[in-house]
Motif scaffolding. Structure first.
Motif, short mmCIF file in Angstrom:
data_model
loop_
_atom_site.label_atom_id
_atom_site.label_comp_id
_atom_site.label_asym_id
_atom_site.label_seq_id
_atom_site.Cartn_x
_atom_site.Cartn_y
_atom_site.Cartn_z
N CYS A 190 -11.35 3.70 85.58
CA CYS A 190 -11.40 3.37 87.07
C CYS A 190 -10.56 4.44 87.67
CB CYS A 190 -10.83 1.90 87.23
SG CYS A 190 -10.95 1.60 89.10
N CYS A 243 -7.18 -3.69 92.62
CA CYS A 243 -8.68 -3.03 92.67
C CYS A 243 -9.51 -4.10 91.84
CB CYS A 243 -8.34 -1.79 91.94
SG CYS A 243 -9.83 -1.27 91.24
N CYS A 298 -9.61 4.45 90.89
CA CYS A 298 -9.33 3.96 92.12
C CYS A 298 -7.85 4.34 92.70
CB CYS A 298 -9.16 2.26 92.00
SG CYS A 298 -7.79 1.86 90.87
N PHE A 305 -11.77 -3.77 90.04
CA PHE A 305 -12.26 -3.24 88.82
C PHE A 305 -11.37 -3.11 87.90
CE2 PHE A 305 -15.49 -1.26 91.54
CZ PHE A 305 -16.52 -1.50 90.88
N CYS A 306 -10.06 -2.90 88.28
CA CYS A 306 -9.21 -2.60 87.25
C CYS A 306 -7.90 -3.48 87.47
CB CYS A 306 -8.72 -1.42 86.96
SG CYS A 306 -7.95 -0.91 88.28
ZN LIG Z 1 -9.09 0.40 89.76
#
Ligand SMILES: [Zn+2]
Length: 291
Positions: free
Chosen positions: A237, A270, A239, A272-273
């Motif tokens: 990720c 985030c 980010c 995603f992570c």
């Molecule tokens: Zn992330």
């Protein structure tokens, strides 16, 4: 051993194949999102297949996103891969629990549902990314990818995906996608069908100590498989505080103003992570002013 996917060809180029082991990236997703076993399986299968779809992309900057919405209690599964097969993803409800099948197997379809769609977004550098939506057929993920390849790309495919979680850790994860090119001849298709019909599940193959190379040779036995390359893949990720800030923009002016007045700061994770980013009052005001 790191995660990797081999890209291969067989039957004089009439067949292409991707075979991979993805235990570490699936376990990282499990750790980041604290997924239950069934959520780990659903997300892990999707991460594995999407990573392979990433490797199918032609240009370095291409990206592919798969969104599976089957109407089940897991909510949405969303996974993105870059062209190197590096993936990231999440599910709406990582805590989902469903009863196993009577034979003890995880009921992935029960969590995912089978009333909805599989959406694929390919960002290939055009102004409008390619965007296709297809009905979900089983909710077990592999069949849904098979269906997608047949409908959207007119490519007959065999997709096998599996994740095996021990008490608290992903023990084995991986899969393969084998596809027939338009010039595939009947005799090669017959050999492939015969190989597949005798095949144990992907998790059983991995549990037996088979490597992706071994699995390639089993699935494409008699078809002269040739490995084109071996790609290391991971959960990745990229980010940043700046990117995650977009989530603050998305909640809208009114909600953001309220946060500024009441909390004078915000912590945003985030999607995603789950990495957390903190925003000060003045940073939040700046976001608001730019909206
Ligand atoms: Zn992330």
């Amino acid at each position: 051993m790191k995660d990797y996917i081999i890209r291969a060809t067989a039957g004089d180029g009439q067949i292409r194949a991707f075979v991979g082991t993805t235990k570490h990236l699936v376990d990282e997703a499990r750790e980041l999102h604290q997924t239950t076993k069934v959520a780990t399986a659903a997300l892990g299968r999707t991460l594995t297949a999407t990573s392979m779809m990433g490797l199918m992309m032609k240009n370095e900057k291409d990206k592919v996103t798969v969104i599976i919405k089957g109407g089940g209690p897991i909510g949405t599964i969303l996974v993105t891969s870059d062209s190197k097969g590096n993936v990231k993803g999440y599910v709406t409800n990582p805590n989902v629990e469903v009863e196993n099948y009577p034979n003890g197997k995880l009921n992935v379809a029960g969590a995912v549902g089978n009333q909805g769609h599989v959406k694929v977004i390919k960002d290939i550098g055009l102004r409008e990314p390619y965007n296709g939506s297809y009905p979900i057929v089983s909710g077990e993920i592999a069949e849904d990818f098979t269906h997608y390849f047949a409908l959207s790309e007119q490519t007959p495919s065999v997709v096998s995906l599996g994740v095996l979680t021990r008490s608290d850790e992903v023990e084995f994860a991986g899969g393969f996608i084998v596809q027939l090119m338009p010039d595939a001849q009947e005799e090669n298709i017959a050999i492939l069908e015969k190989n597949i019909s005798n095949l144990p599940s992907i998790t059983n193959l991995l549990k037996d100590g088979k490597t992706p190379e071994d699995i390639l040779n089993i699935v494409l036995d008699g078809l002269n498989p040739r490995i084109l390359d071996t790609c290391e893949v991971k959960f990745d990720c990229e980010c940043s505080k700046d990117k995650v800030k977009e989530a603050l923009v998305a909640i809208g002016k009114i909600a953001l103003s309220e946060i500024i007045q009441e909390d004078k700061k915000a912590e945003v994770g985030c999607q995603f992570c789950n990495r957390k980013y903190n925003y000060t009052e003045s940073e939040l005001i700046e976001v608001l002013e730019n909206m």
